[in-house]
Write a protein that holds these residues in place. Structure first.
Motif, short mmCIF file in Angstrom:
data_model
loop_
_atom_site.label_atom_id
_atom_site.label_comp_id
_atom_site.label_asym_id
_atom_site.label_seq_id
_atom_site.Cartn_x
_atom_site.Cartn_y
_atom_site.Cartn_z
N ASN A 133 -4.05 6.81 8.22
CA ASN A 133 -3.78 6.13 6.94
C ASN A 133 -2.29 5.82 6.77
O ASN A 133 -1.69 6.12 5.73
N TYR A 160 -1.92 4.82 3.24
CA TYR A 160 -3.04 3.89 3.23
C TYR A 160 -2.62 2.52 3.75
O TYR A 160 -1.46 2.13 3.67
N ASN A 161 -3.60 1.77 4.26
CA ASN A 161 -3.32 0.44 4.78
C ASN A 161 -3.67 -0.65 3.78
O ASN A 161 -3.47 -1.84 4.06
N SER A 162 -4.22 -0.28 2.63
CA SER A 162 -4.67 -1.26 1.64
C SER A 162 -4.34 -0.76 0.24
O SER A 162 -4.02 0.42 0.04
N ASN A 189 0.90 3.05 6.76
CA ASN A 189 1.21 1.65 6.51
C ASN A 189 2.59 1.34 7.07
O ASN A 189 3.58 1.90 6.63
N PRO A 218 0.83 -1.21 0.00
CA PRO A 218 0.00 0.00 0.00
C PRO A 218 0.86 1.25 0.00
O PRO A 218 1.99 1.25 0.49
#
Length: 542
Positions: free
Chosen positions: A490, A46-48, A492, A42
């Motif tokens: 958000n 962001y985590n995704s 990562n 990511p």
């Protein structure tokens, strides 16, 4: 295989990601896409993996190696409505990417000299279905399209790539002209016909002609990198899924090796990803708050002691004690505010280095300031100060609920701790004899356990006071805090670093927040930097 997590966003909210450093990845099958997404990390905010829809296509944003990429999947073949040529054309019009890599699976032409999992890197693409068929001969009319010479050079100069296919075999890189057509070839006779037409080609696939055609018209550097999954000999179905997985994994591993280079795409003015975090200071202050107020409630992790505290406060005053950084003051402030308790907050930290009597003078002055009273003369001693405090309370809070919240008591020596506790207990016992002050409660926080300073003639303090010990957070609580922080900001962070952070924090939420602030300040999220910051944070807290 690990499950890939996606965050679906509107494209208008991530248009800032589209710049000259955005590389385009293209696949043609769901399996190729799944394996590609597993290789993506990511973006730091962001985590995704980001997923967004634009028109009739869906795009995915992430980090591949050291570079920011956008990925799109086309359908198999080059000329259908969602085929490679139209998909790539639309994608290039939207992103203006200067380089494209098509990664996936292909067929080989000689199982005696090639292995499942060997990787074809295209020197050029041969569209084999564009033909003129006459009575006596067939003339190939498809125009051979060369790969980007820069990208081809980069793959040819990958050093020491070693991808193991089995205990005895490593994947080989095969640089070759790659045949490309609409036909899914799984017929030995047809394959041999193609081999006779293009004797120096070592394999083929279905989408390259469309990809190269679209890139040629837009002058985009492109290359095709595909692992061999079968030999187009009628046995495509034999161990199909296993062979396809081996092929795409090998091709992606080779691409990943190139994408770890800091300078591979420098001549195209494509640099490794180095986006600055776009987090406003207000968000950082709220999520990583030092001092609780009502606006911070959504960022507060409730613990068992929260319920203990408010339950006790309904009957008694409370003195919370526990190690530095475990959240004593915030627990008190949060529960006073949420339970709508009127209180006077007295911060004694400015009195560091002063005598114990000066601390009680400060308590007097703070209460007087809150009720609008003026203390004309400084108390001569503690007894006089104690009487003035009780008088102020009688005059302003007779039979009223009020909490006197005393925090940040600047005491270090055992002797001073003992003196402060004994004088406070004396004040509380005196308060107990005053009519109308039973609803006035004192709440304090400190590190040292004050109960050891209760003298035999001060045992009555237990009638109006409860002592609560607050310890460092357990692992579940720290994980909950960290999960909340990473989600709200958000961020990562590598899972291994997270596990190490939880271990080194030793239950201190202050440690966790300090680490996150430091990471945000340097704006780097590689494992080496995170591990260094973790070590520095640990040294600060020793």
């Amino acid at each position: 295989m690990s499950k890939v997590e996606y965050l679906e966003l509107d494209f208008k909210n991530i248009e800032y990601l589209v710049d000259d450093n955005l590389l385009l990845l293209v696949t043609a099958t769901e399996l190729e896409t799944l394996f590609t997404h597993e290789k993506l990390a990511p973006l730091p905010k962001y985590n995704s993996i980001i997923k967004c829809h634009v028109g009739n296509l869906t795009y995915y944003f992430g980090i591949f190696g050291k570079y920011k990429v956008v990925h799109v999947q086309c359908s198999m073949g080059s000329v259908s409505p969602s085929s490679s040529i139209l998909t790539v054309k639309q994608s290039l019009e939207l992103f203006k990417s200067k380089a494209l890599i098509m990664v996936g699976i292909a067929f080989g032409i000689d199982k005696n000299k090639q292995n499942i999992g060997d990787v074809l890197v295209a020197e050029s693409v041969l569209p084999y279905e564009s033909q003129r068929i006459g009575e006596s001969d067939t003339i190939q009319r498809g125009i051979e399209i060369p790969s980007s010479q820069l990208l081809l050079n980069r793959f040819k100069n990958i050093q020491d790539w070693n991808y193991q296919l089995s205990d005895s075999k490593n994947s080989e890189i095969i640089f070759t002209r790659v045949m490309s057509g609409e036909i899914l070839v799984d017929n030995l006779e047809y394959r041999e016909m193609l081999k006779g037409t293009y004797p120096d080609s070592k394999g083929g696939e279905m989408e390259g002609a469309g990809v190269y055609s679209a890139c040629s018209s837009s002058k985009t550097d492109c290359i095709l990198v595909k692992g061999i999954c079968d030999f187009a000999d009628g046995e495509k179905g034999k161990d199909k899924h296993q062979n396809q997985r081996k092929a795409i994994s090998s091709a992606l591993n080779l691409c990943s090796s190139l994408f770890m280079s800091e300078t591979a795409f420098k001549e195209l003015n494509i640099l490794p990803f180095a986006e600055k975090l776009d987090i406003c200071q207000e968000d950082i202050s709220n999520v990583l708050f030092d001092f609780y107020d009502h606006d911070k409630e959504k960022f507060y992790i409730e613990r068992n002691r929260d319920n203990d505290f408010i339950g006790v406060l309904n009957q008694f005053g409370v003195w919370i004690h526990g190690p530095s950084g475990c959240g004593k003051s915030n627990l008190i402030a949060r529960n006073l505010i949420n339970n709508k308790k009127e209180y006077i907050q007295i911060d004694l930290s400015p009195c560091i280095g002063q005598s114990i009597e000066i601390l009680f003078d400060e308590i007097l002055y703070e209460i007087a300031d809150r009720v609008g009273s003026k203390i004309i003369e400084k108390p001569a001693n503690f007894n006089e100060c104690s009487k003035k405090i009780l008088t102020l309370l009688e005059e302003n809070f007779f039979d009223k609920d009020i909490v006197i919240f005393i925090e940040e008591i600047p005491i270090s020596s055992v002797a001073d701790q003992k003196e402060f506790a004994e004088k406070l207990f004396s004040l509380l016992i005196s308060k107990n004899f005053k009519r109308g002050l039973s609803k006035v409660k004192f709440v304090l926080s400190c590190i040292d356990n004050p109960t050891k300073y209760i003298t035999s003639f001060q045992q009555k303090v237990y009638q109006q006071f409860t002592f609560l010990e607050l310890d460092y957070w357990n692992e579940t609580e720290i994980n909950s805090l960290l999960e909340l922080i990473l989600k709200e900001l958000n961020l990562n962070i590598n899972r291994d670093v997270v596990l190490d952070l939880v271990k080194r924090a030793k239950g201190s939420p202050r440690f966790v927040k300090k680490f996150i602030r430091s990471v945000i300040s340097v704006d780097k999220f590689d494992e080496e930097t995170l591990t260094y910051i973790l070590g520095e944070t640990e040294r600060e807290f020793k």
